[in-house]
Design a protein around this motif. Sequence first.
Motif: not given
Length: 58
Positions: A10-16, A41-42
């Motif tokens: 979710q954090r990766i998606e939000n940051t993207e 995050l990655q």
Amino acid sequence: MDAFTAGILQRIENTEADLDRARAAGDDFLAEVEQAELEDLQRLATEHGVRFGAVSTA
């Protein structure tokens, strides 16, 4: 899916999404900050065996 995996994805998606908005707004500084956050995050996901390729487009 455990809580850590769900959270990191979710954090990766939000940051993207934040990175896309910063780029669209022409905010180079914010885009750099978001890109660095995304890379962190990655890296964290990779270190913990979380696959994010289907989520990540950056």
